[in-house]
Enzyme design. Structure first.
Site, PDB file in Angstrom:
ATOM      1  N   ASP A   3      -1.450   0.186   1.722  1.00 27.85           N
ATOM      2  CA  ASP A   3      -2.246   0.974   0.784  1.00 27.85           C
ATOM      3  C   ASP A   3      -3.571   1.325   1.439  1.00 27.85           C
ATOM      4  OD1 ASP A   3      -3.546   2.152  -1.325  1.00 27.85           O
ATOM      5  OD2 ASP A   3      -3.681   0.341  -2.558  1.00 27.85           O
TER       6      ASP A   3
ATOM      7  N   LYS B 119      -0.843   3.143 -13.361  1.00 26.66           N
ATOM      8  CA  LYS B 119      -1.676   2.069 -13.896  1.00 26.66           C
ATOM      9  C   LYS B 119      -2.024   2.421 -15.331  1.00 26.66           C
ATOM     10  CE  LYS B 119      -3.524   0.948  -9.340  1.00 26.66           C
ATOM     11  NZ  LYS B 119      -4.691   0.874  -8.436  1.00 26.66           N
TER      12      LYS B 119
ATOM     13  N   ASP C  47      -1.141   7.294  -5.706  1.00 27.95           N
ATOM     14  CA  ASP C  47      -1.835   6.473  -6.700  1.00 27.95           C
ATOM     15  C   ASP C  47      -3.030   7.248  -7.240  1.00 27.95           C
ATOM     16  OD1 ASP C  47      -3.157   4.598  -8.229  1.00 27.95           O
ATOM     17  OD2 ASP C  47      -3.669   3.286  -6.573  1.00 27.95           O
TER      18      ASP C  47
ATOM     19  N   GLU D 125       1.018   3.813   0.473  1.00 29.46           N
ATOM     20  CA  GLU D 125       0.386   4.249  -0.771  1.00 29.46           C
ATOM     21  C   GLU D 125      -0.913   4.988  -0.483  1.00 29.46           C
ATOM     22  OE1 GLU D 125      -1.644   2.032  -4.619  1.00 29.46           O
ATOM     23  OE2 GLU D 125       0.202   1.191  -3.763  1.00 29.46           O
TER      24      GLU D 125
ATOM     25  N   LYS E 244      -3.581  -4.021   2.274  1.00 26.82           N
ATOM     26  CA  LYS E 244      -4.669  -3.057   2.310  1.00 26.82           C
ATOM     27  C   LYS E 244      -4.980  -2.677   3.755  1.00 26.82           C
ATOM     28  CE  LYS E 244      -5.630  -2.729  -2.111  1.00 26.82           C
ATOM     29  NZ  LYS E 244      -5.573  -1.449  -2.855  1.00 26.82           N
TER      30      LYS E 244
END
Length: 337
Positions: free
Chosen positions: A140, A218, A194, A166, A109
């Site tokens: 991400d 997801k 995403d 991401e 992250k």
């Protein structure tokens, strides 16, 4: 949906849990979720608290599908998963990675509010050093950078050998602009989308705009496994299946999505190892990676754990009210087929 549950059937089986996270993640330290028990097994409804009813209704549709419909036939019996490294200090990276035994891919992250680029660089460097030159490192940003910030950040991070970045920017147009800038500068970092897929009114816009090299799918936010597979088929881009800090029940939904993908579409280790970031779970055998993989399975619920992590009455009421509103939001479009 051939045997769609009624609202009463959903509420009759609903158990609301609140599980502490081991590290603050996505700004939360407690992960709340609703666990249902359907004819196909346990299912989960866990949209984040800030999501409105229209968006959360897709998560409810996914829970209904997984609990009341048979999943598609699988192409594999186990799924390789990545470690997930929250926005922790660099010194905490080894402890985090130790929770993901055998994982040779890590998603890190970055772009955390209140932190600087130097924090991201130090964290990514620590992950690269821990994994060695043969490990795969992803970052991400959850849409947290502007185009200029993303370009500067990825120029700094690219020497660590990033597999991809991401959602570095929030919008499809920004992703497309950034991808062009990176290519022009000779910075070899692929872009994964995403939020531009799962939170978009048009989840295929990113593919049409040439704004990403791959997509992150997801199951819950995309309305379930069947809906996710339709989007993936139309997008015609490689896919990483990920989770939203689910319990083992939600992770199982993601595993069934990943298992249903043909080999040419599954782009690598999936982000389905995040039960390791929770202080507990609702399954008898929590889905924690072993040798970097998770088995394709539906977990057996641990009634004692569900009791132990039961949400307070006021939170249970809040979630039951949310289920009712989201169930109503499925109409007049109706339940997914």
């Amino acid at each position: 949906m051939a045997t769609a549950p009624t609202l009463s059937e959903l509420l009759d089986t609903a158990r609301v849990v609140s599980i502490p996270t081991r590290t603050r993640f996505r700004g939360i330290s407690e992960r709340e979720a609703v666990i249902f028990t359907g004819p196909q097994g346990a299912s989960e409804f866990s949209p984040f608290l800030e999501y409105d009813d229209a968006e959360s209704a897709r998560w409810l549709a996914a829970a209904m599908e997984f609990g009341w419909e048979r999943p598609p036939l699988p192409h594999r019996k186990a799924i390789a998963v990545n470690a997930t490294v929250p926005a922790v200090p660099a010194g905490a990276v080894p402890e985090i990675l130790a929770r993901f035994p055998g994982c040779r891919t890590a998603k890190v992250k970055v772009a955390e509010r209140g932190q600087a680029l130097a924090d991201d660089v130090a964290r990514v460097q620590a992950v690269r050093e821990a994994l060695g030159p043969d490990g795969a490192v992803r970052v991400d940003a959850n849409g947290g950078w502007t185009v200029a910030e993303a370009f500067a950040a990825l120029a700094r991070l690219a020497p660590f050998g990033l597999e991809y970045a991401e959602q570095p920017c929030a919008s499809v147009a920004e992703l497309a602009e950034l991808r062009t800038l990176l290519a022009s500068a000779g910075i070899a970092v692929r872009i994964a989308a995403d939020e531009s897929v799962r939170k978009a009114e048009d989840p295929l816009a990113v593919a049409r705009a040439g704004a990403a090299d791959l997509i992150v799918a997801k199951a819950q936010p995309l309305g379930g496994i069947a809906g996710a597979l339709r989007i993936i088929k139309e997008a015609r881009l490689p896919v990483i299946v990920s989770s939203a800090l689910d319990t083992s029940v939600g992770i199982s939904m993601g595993l069934h999505l990943a298992a249903a993908l043909p080999n040419h579409l599954l782009a690598g280790a999936c982000g389905l190892g995040t039960v390791a970031l929770l202080e507990g779970d609702v399954a008898v055998a929590p889905l924690i990676p072993v040798d970097g993989k998770l088995p394709l399975t539906r977990p057996t619920l641990d009634s004692a754990a569900i009791d132990r992590f039961a949400a307070p009455p006021e939170r249970t009421r809040w979630w039951r009210d949310r289920i009712e509103r989201c169930y109503e939001a499925l109409d007049p479009v109706g339940l997914p087929s």
